[in-house]
Design an enzyme around this catalytic site. Structure first.
Site, PDB file in Angstrom:
ATOM      1  N   HIS A   1     105.769 -14.490 114.197  1.00 22.70           N
ATOM      2  CA  HIS A   1     104.878 -13.383 114.567  1.00 22.70           C
ATOM      3  C   HIS A   1     105.652 -12.082 114.729  1.00 22.70           C
ATOM      4  O   HIS A   1     105.284 -11.051 114.140  1.00 22.70           O
ATOM      5  CB  HIS A   1     104.132 -13.735 115.858  1.00 22.70           C
TER       6      HIS A   1
ATOM      7  N   ASP B   1     103.024 -12.676 126.801  1.00 23.77           N
ATOM      8  CA  ASP B   1     102.500 -11.641 125.905  1.00 23.77           C
ATOM      9  C   ASP B   1     102.711 -10.289 126.577  1.00 23.77           C
ATOM     10  O   ASP B   1     102.282 -10.087 127.714  1.00 23.77           O
ATOM     11  CB  ASP B   1     101.005 -11.885 125.636  1.00 23.77           C
TER      12      ASP B   1
HETATM   13  C1  HEM Z   1      96.067 -14.318 118.797  1.00 24.26           C
HETATM   14  C2  HEM Z   1      96.668 -13.231 118.490  1.00 24.26           C
HETATM   15  C3  HEM Z   1      98.026 -12.851 119.015  1.00 24.26           C
HETATM   16  C4  HEM Z   1      98.871 -13.513 119.863  1.00 24.26           C
HETATM   17  C5  HEM Z   1      98.666 -14.860 120.534  1.00 24.26           C
HETATM   18  C6  HEM Z   1     100.054 -12.691 120.015  1.00 24.26           C
HETATM   19  C7  HEM Z   1     101.138 -13.025 120.783  1.00 24.26           C
HETATM   20  C8  HEM Z   1     102.288 -12.285 120.867  1.00 24.26           C
HETATM   21  C9  HEM Z   1     103.478 -12.683 121.573  1.00 24.26           C
HETATM   22  C10 HEM Z   1     103.618 -13.984 122.349  1.00 24.26           C
HETATM   23  C11 HEM Z   1     104.392 -11.705 121.430  1.00 24.26           C
HETATM   24  C12 HEM Z   1     105.840 -11.699 121.961  1.00 24.26           C
HETATM   25  C13 HEM Z   1     105.977 -11.044 123.295  1.00 24.26           C
HETATM   26  C14 HEM Z   1     105.702  -9.574 123.326  1.00 24.26           C
HETATM   27  O1  HEM Z   1     106.539  -8.753 122.928  1.00 24.26           O
HETATM   28  O2  HEM Z   1     104.598  -9.233 123.740  1.00 24.26           O
HETATM   29  C15 HEM Z   1     103.781 -10.675 120.634  1.00 24.26           C
HETATM   30  C16 HEM Z   1     104.384  -9.500 120.275  1.00 24.26           C
HETATM   31  C17 HEM Z   1     103.796  -8.520 119.545  1.00 24.26           C
HETATM   32  N1  HEM Z   1     102.574  -8.575 118.935  1.00 24.26           N
HETATM   33 FE1  HEM Z   1     101.256 -10.089 119.037  1.00 24.26          FE
HETATM   34  N2  HEM Z   1      99.892 -11.561 119.256  1.00 24.26           N
HETATM   35  C18 HEM Z   1      98.676 -11.618 118.635  1.00 24.26           C
HETATM   36  C19 HEM Z   1      98.130 -10.687 117.777  1.00 24.26           C
HETATM   37  C20 HEM Z   1      98.730  -9.508 117.433  1.00 24.26           C
HETATM   38  C21 HEM Z   1      98.151  -8.526 116.572  1.00 24.26           C
HETATM   39  C22 HEM Z   1      96.779  -8.638 115.892  1.00 24.26           C
HETATM   40  C23 HEM Z   1      99.030  -7.493 116.498  1.00 24.26           C
HETATM   41  C24 HEM Z   1      98.942  -6.200 115.724  1.00 24.26           C
HETATM   42  C25 HEM Z   1      98.180  -6.032 114.659  1.00 24.26           C
HETATM   43  C26 HEM Z   1     100.172  -7.840 117.329  1.00 24.26           C
HETATM   44  C27 HEM Z   1     101.255  -7.040 117.554  1.00 24.26           C
HETATM   45  C28 HEM Z   1     102.351  -7.382 118.312  1.00 24.26           C
HETATM   46  C29 HEM Z   1     103.488  -6.509 118.527  1.00 24.26           C
HETATM   47  C30 HEM Z   1     103.644  -5.077 118.013  1.00 24.26           C
HETATM   48  C31 HEM Z   1     104.403  -7.221 119.295  1.00 24.26           C
HETATM   49  C32 HEM Z   1     105.776  -6.742 119.797  1.00 24.26           C
HETATM   50  C33 HEM Z   1     106.821  -7.108 118.777  1.00 24.26           C
HETATM   51  C34 HEM Z   1     108.213  -6.679 119.240  1.00 24.26           C
HETATM   52  O3  HEM Z   1     108.464  -5.462 119.341  1.00 24.26           O
HETATM   53  O4  HEM Z   1     109.049  -7.580 119.471  1.00 24.26           O
HETATM   54  N3  HEM Z   1      99.941  -9.076 117.875  1.00 24.26           N
HETATM   55  N4  HEM Z   1     102.514 -11.056 120.288  1.00 24.26           N
END
Ligand code: HEM
Length: 320
Positions: free
Chosen positions: A220, A147
């Site tokens: 996601h 993450d």
């Molecule tokens: C249990 C809740 C969540 C989990 C387990 C999760 C997990 C992840 C993972 C594994 C990634 C891919 C690696 C990274 O770029 O960090 C990611 C990317 C991302 N997540 Fe989440 N996330 C969660 C909730 C959220 C929420 C609520 C938001 C916004 C409202 C969010 C926004 C983002 C964004 C902006 C990225 C980067 C996307 C990119 O530019 O490739 N995430 N998240």
């Protein structure tokens, strides 16, 4: 540009501690402001005693409390968390007046500061949630995926998180969106790595983005990557895994110069943007809290300090 509170742009560290507090209507305004302004000095004093642990702290103030403290002078985009409910998926608004995020390399230090702050605020606010977050393995969420891969780096962190000229009096401040997620890890572990990768949109081992042809529109990262005017919307995530062997998940924290950015991402995750899709990750995790706050710049906190101390010396309770 006024300086942000030290926790806003800080890099990930081994431990985090989160406090959410509610301030009853009868709390004395001047006393409350003094207690709020004692937070950063208390954090800095502790940080100075254990420099290698890089302790930082952020204090956020909720929309309702801000109204009570300073109704005439509000950050333009501060408003309560907007709950979302659709087809059984729920992102609740659970609120909070004060939010504290403490991050350092040592859980004992974080706990020490949290205890001191809770004691300082004891007569003024009720503690509604206290959570210990921590870095898990190589910065993975409990789903096993890294993450933070695409979190903004370098100058892009400030560009995503800090208010600038668009709301000059509040420049250097940041909005905070907080949601505590509880994972259904039993269900998640029943999936193959390949199925999990299609839900996240990245490879599990190295966090490489899946090629377009293999990345579903419900993944996601397909849901949260949003382009406006040729630019990708950005938030600065400062989330940490939390929990026990019985119940665990992600304590999601985003710092942003505009809550609209967070809202747009959450709306696409939840499936309320009219394309009939939602984030499949939400079939394996659910938010159980939701709140928004404003983290004023250090200078703004100090200005409140002067106002409050001089008011209490003069015996005045007037709004600043
Ligand atoms: C249990 C809740 C969540 C989990 C387990 C999760 C997990 C992840 C993972 C594994 C990634 C891919 C690696 C990274 O770029 O960090 C990611 C990317 C991302 N997540 Fe989440 N996330 C969660 C909730 C959220 C929420 C609520 C938001 C916004 C409202 C969010 C926004 C983002 C964004 C902006 C990225 C980067 C996307 C990119 O530019 O490739 N995430 N998240």
């Amino acid at each position: 540009m006024p300086s942000p509170q030290p926790g806003v742009l800080a890099p990930v560290n081994a431990h985090a501690y989160f406090l959410t507090l509610t301030v009853p209507g009868h709390a004395a305004r001047a006393e409350l402001i003094e207690a709020i302004q004692d937070v950063q000095p208390a954090a800095q004093a502790l940080a100075a005693r254990a420099k290698t642990s890089r302790l930082v702290c952020t204090l956020g103030i909720g929309s309702g409390l801000w109204n009570r403290l300073s109704p005439a002078n509000r950050p333009a985009g501060l408003r309560p968390f907007r709950a979302v409910e659709v087809e059984g998926r729920v992102a609740p608004a659970t609120g909070g007046d004060l939010f504290v995020q403490i991050v350092s390399g040592r859980h004992d230090l974080n706990f020490e500061l949290a205890t001191r702050l809770a004691q300082r605020l004891r007569t003024l606010a009720a503690l509604t949630e206290e959570i210990h977050g921590f870095r898990y393995l190589d910065s993975r969420d409990f789903t096993g995926f890294i993450d933070g891969t695409e979190n903004p780096r370098g100058k892009a962190r400030a560009a995503a998180a800090l208010i600038g000229v668009e709301d000059q009096p509040f420049a250097g401040g940041s909005y905070i969106a907080v949601q505590r997620y509880v994972h259904n890890l039993d269900a998640w572990r029943r999936l193959s790595d390949r199925e999990q990768e299609q839900i996240i949109g990245r490879t599990k081992r190295s966090s490489v983005e899946l090629p377009k042809a293999r990345k579903p529109a419900t993944a996601h990262i397909s849901r949260v990557v949003i382009e406006r005017d040729g630019e990708e919307l950005q938030i600065l995530r400062q989330s940490y895994p939390w929990g026990s062997t019985c119940e665990a998940g992600l304590y999601f924290v985003a710092y942003t110069k505009s809550l609209h950015v967070f809202d747009s991402m959450l709306a696409r995750m939840m499936g309320v943007v009219g394309d009939g899709l939602h984030d499949r990750l939400l079939e394996f995790t659910r938010p159980v809290t939701g709140a928004t706050f404003f983290a004023p710049s250090l200078q703004m906190l100090n200005a409140l300090w002067r106002t409050s101390r001089s008011h209490s010396r003069e015996g005045s309770g007037a709004e600043s």
